[in-house]
Design an enzyme around this catalytic site. Sequence first.
Site, PDB file in Angstrom:
ATOM      1  N   THR A  48      -3.772  -0.743   5.133  1.00 52.67           N
ATOM      2  CA  THR A  48      -4.794   0.079   5.790  1.00 52.67           C
ATOM      3  C   THR A  48      -4.318   1.513   5.983  1.00 52.67           C
ATOM      4  O   THR A  48      -5.081   2.468   5.782  1.00 52.67           O
ATOM      5  CB  THR A  48      -5.181  -0.535   7.154  1.00 52.67           C
ATOM      6  OG1 THR A  48      -5.791  -1.806   6.922  1.00 52.67           O
ATOM      7  CG2 THR A  48      -6.150   0.358   7.912  1.00 52.67           C
ATOM      8  N   SER A  96     -13.419  -1.251   1.554  1.00 50.91           N
ATOM      9  CA  SER A  96     -12.493  -1.721   2.581  1.00 50.91           C
ATOM     10  C   SER A  96     -11.091  -1.549   2.013  1.00 50.91           C
ATOM     11  O   SER A  96     -10.913  -1.529   0.784  1.00 50.91           O
ATOM     12  CB  SER A  96     -12.746  -3.201   2.894  1.00 50.91           C
ATOM     13  OG  SER A  96     -11.651  -3.773   3.589  1.00 50.91           O
ATOM     14  N   THR A  97     -10.119  -1.424   2.894  1.00 48.28           N
ATOM     15  CA  THR A  97      -8.735  -1.461   2.417  1.00 48.28           C
ATOM     16  C   THR A  97      -8.504  -2.685   1.543  1.00 48.28           C
ATOM     17  O   THR A  97      -7.761  -2.644   0.563  1.00 48.28           O
ATOM     18  CB  THR A  97      -7.764  -1.491   3.615  1.00 48.28           C
ATOM     19  OG1 THR A  97      -7.841  -0.251   4.318  1.00 48.28           O
ATOM     20  CG2 THR A  97      -6.334  -1.722   3.160  1.00 48.28           C
ATOM     21  N   ASN A  98      -9.198  -3.778   1.881  1.00 46.91           N
ATOM     22  CA  ASN A  98      -8.913  -5.054   1.241  1.00 46.91           C
ATOM     23  C   ASN A  98      -9.387  -5.147  -0.202  1.00 46.91           C
ATOM     24  O   ASN A  98      -9.000  -6.077  -0.922  1.00 46.91           O
ATOM     25  CB  ASN A  98      -9.522  -6.190   2.062  1.00 46.91           C
ATOM     26  CG  ASN A  98      -9.024  -6.184   3.488  1.00 46.91           C
ATOM     27  OD1 ASN A  98      -8.020  -5.543   3.796  1.00 46.91           O
ATOM     28  ND2 ASN A  98      -9.722  -6.876   4.368  1.00 46.91           N
ATOM     29  N   THR A 110      30.681 -19.313 -29.038  1.00 51.38           N
ATOM     30  CA  THR A 110      29.912 -20.116 -28.100  1.00 51.38           C
ATOM     31  C   THR A 110      30.865 -20.555 -27.000  1.00 51.38           C
ATOM     32  O   THR A 110      31.983 -20.978 -27.277  1.00 51.38           O
ATOM     33  CB  THR A 110      29.301 -21.355 -28.788  1.00 51.38           C
ATOM     34  OG1 THR A 110      30.343 -22.126 -29.392  1.00 51.38           O
ATOM     35  CG2 THR A 110      28.294 -20.945 -29.852  1.00 51.38           C
ATOM     36  N   SER A 122      38.572   6.000 -13.229  1.00 53.17           N
ATOM     37  CA  SER A 122      39.415   5.654 -12.091  1.00 53.17           C
ATOM     38  C   SER A 122      39.986   6.903 -11.449  1.00 53.17           C
ATOM     39  O   SER A 122      40.283   7.894 -12.128  1.00 53.17           O
ATOM     40  CB  SER A 122      40.560   4.740 -12.548  1.00 53.17           C
ATOM     41  OG  SER A 122      41.467   4.508 -11.491  1.00 53.17           O
ATOM     42  N   SER A 123      40.169   6.823 -10.130  1.00 50.92           N
ATOM     43  CA  SER A 123      40.815   7.911  -9.400  1.00 50.92           C
ATOM     44  C   SER A 123      42.321   7.742  -9.370  1.00 50.92           C
ATOM     45  O   SER A 123      43.032   8.635  -8.902  1.00 50.92           O
ATOM     46  CB  SER A 123      40.278   7.959  -7.964  1.00 50.92           C
ATOM     47  OG  SER A 123      40.572   6.735  -7.305  1.00 50.92           O
ATOM     48  N   LYS A 179      41.560   5.775 -17.954  1.00 52.17           N
ATOM     49  CA  LYS A 179      40.688   4.604 -17.904  1.00 52.17           C
ATOM     50  C   LYS A 179      39.224   5.040 -18.008  1.00 52.17           C
ATOM     51  O   LYS A 179      38.778   5.962 -17.330  1.00 52.17           O
ATOM     52  CB  LYS A 179      40.895   3.838 -16.605  1.00 52.17           C
ATOM     53  CG  LYS A 179      40.230   2.464 -16.567  1.00 52.17           C
ATOM     54  CD  LYS A 179      40.675   1.692 -15.312  1.00 52.17           C
ATOM     55  CE  LYS A 179      40.212   0.244 -15.355  1.00 52.17           C
ATOM     56  NZ  LYS A 179      38.759   0.129 -15.264  1.00 52.17           N
TER      57      LYS A 179
END
Length: 475
Positions: free
Chosen positions: A104, A143-145, A190, A321-322, A327
Amino acid sequence: MTTATHRLEHDLLGDKEVPTTAYYGVHTLRALENFPITGITIAVYPDLVRALAQIKRAAAQANCELGLLERERMNAIVAACDELVAGRLHDQFVVDVIQGGAGTSTNMNANEVIANRALEIMGHARGEYGFLHPNEHVNMSQSTNDVYPTALKLATYVGIFRLVDAMAYLRAAFERKAEEFADVLKMGRTQLQDAVPMTLGQEFSTYATMLGEDEERLKEAALLIREINLGATAIGTGINAHPDYAGLVCRRLAEITGIPVVTAPNLIEATQDCGSFIQLSGVLKRVAAKLSKVCNDLRLLSSGPRAGFCEINLPPRQAGSSIMPGKVNPVIPEVVNQIAFEVIGNDMTVTFAAEAGQLQLNAFEPIIAHSLFKSVLHLTKGCVVLADRCVDGITANRDALRASVERSIGIVTALNPYIGYAHATDVAAEAHASGRGVAEIVLERGLMTAEALAEVLRPEVLTRPRALPVRPAGA
């Protein structure tokens, strides 16, 4: 009463001051106070705002044709709606994406913005609702509906085909790689164990086919989304609407949007049933799960670069990476994986929200809308990013792939028809125990000639069906 900064508006709860700069009104303002939930407004979904405007435009035209709305008011409403469709005033759609009231607040937000802009077009000030009212005129026969679920369907329909286009774009990227890698022999697996040979091109063509299948599933889901309940008004009985309104407004909406919408055969059922949203969400989950599987494969095949599979190389996009110099991580597949996790969670939200409806209405369509819009939008962006930032730049480690085939025990499967299962099993066991190659052991035991073995182990023979020799009984 209007001051320099505020105008006074009234609703059933009383008077409230609305900023004079605002196109929204008192109902929207109360929703702002009641639903400070996510901080994300419905304006983040422009397709929804446009859909609401298209519905209000169609309704105004239908009501005018039926003699219920004066032409001057209709023209002003249509002009205001056209501006919204063009992208104007979306910043005035300020209610939270998660809200009580079955949507609504969203419908009221649209009614008020359109009414106040239409008033300006007619030469009046915002808030002078005696000339054109948000509920009396903009929301006439509605209507909102019936407005909200119809807007949700229009917006998702547009989003579905945007996603289909993005999936086709990604599919084309995989198809190009399938052609590029058509001659690259590798071992299929697999359960993460060596199976039989295939080409890297065959592996990538599989990903393209998976996407193509789901493009079709999405188009099928869109067929259900076309069915709307506009004209149902409050619960589907059509109260306060002209008997000819539902059919007429549906035709006008189809003309405006270009979407072949159809009126549901039973408007009471359509007003409470969220089955089409569940169906769409399930297809989105299917897309997400399969995309995530593909990204799992890309991460696994590129793992390493020295201690993993190292069969393909993903284009490096950023430092990984820090603390570990050099990496590089598979960040693009990782972000698509996370999109998939979100979509799968969104599907659960849609399912619970659809199930929780009671009697003639589902009050939880706002969270259904938010969940579906997020899923469609993020999958669309994810497909494009995966194509542009990852798939297009993939290269194959050709020598490593060929070597893995030559040393794999799995190629013994191709020799079954020529040396028999018992001999093939013995060869495989010795190769595994000794670390020697299958071909070397077969030749040593005199089970095949070098020429015959070379013929069987040709890539084009190993990777597709072929005519097999007829072995005598007991051989």
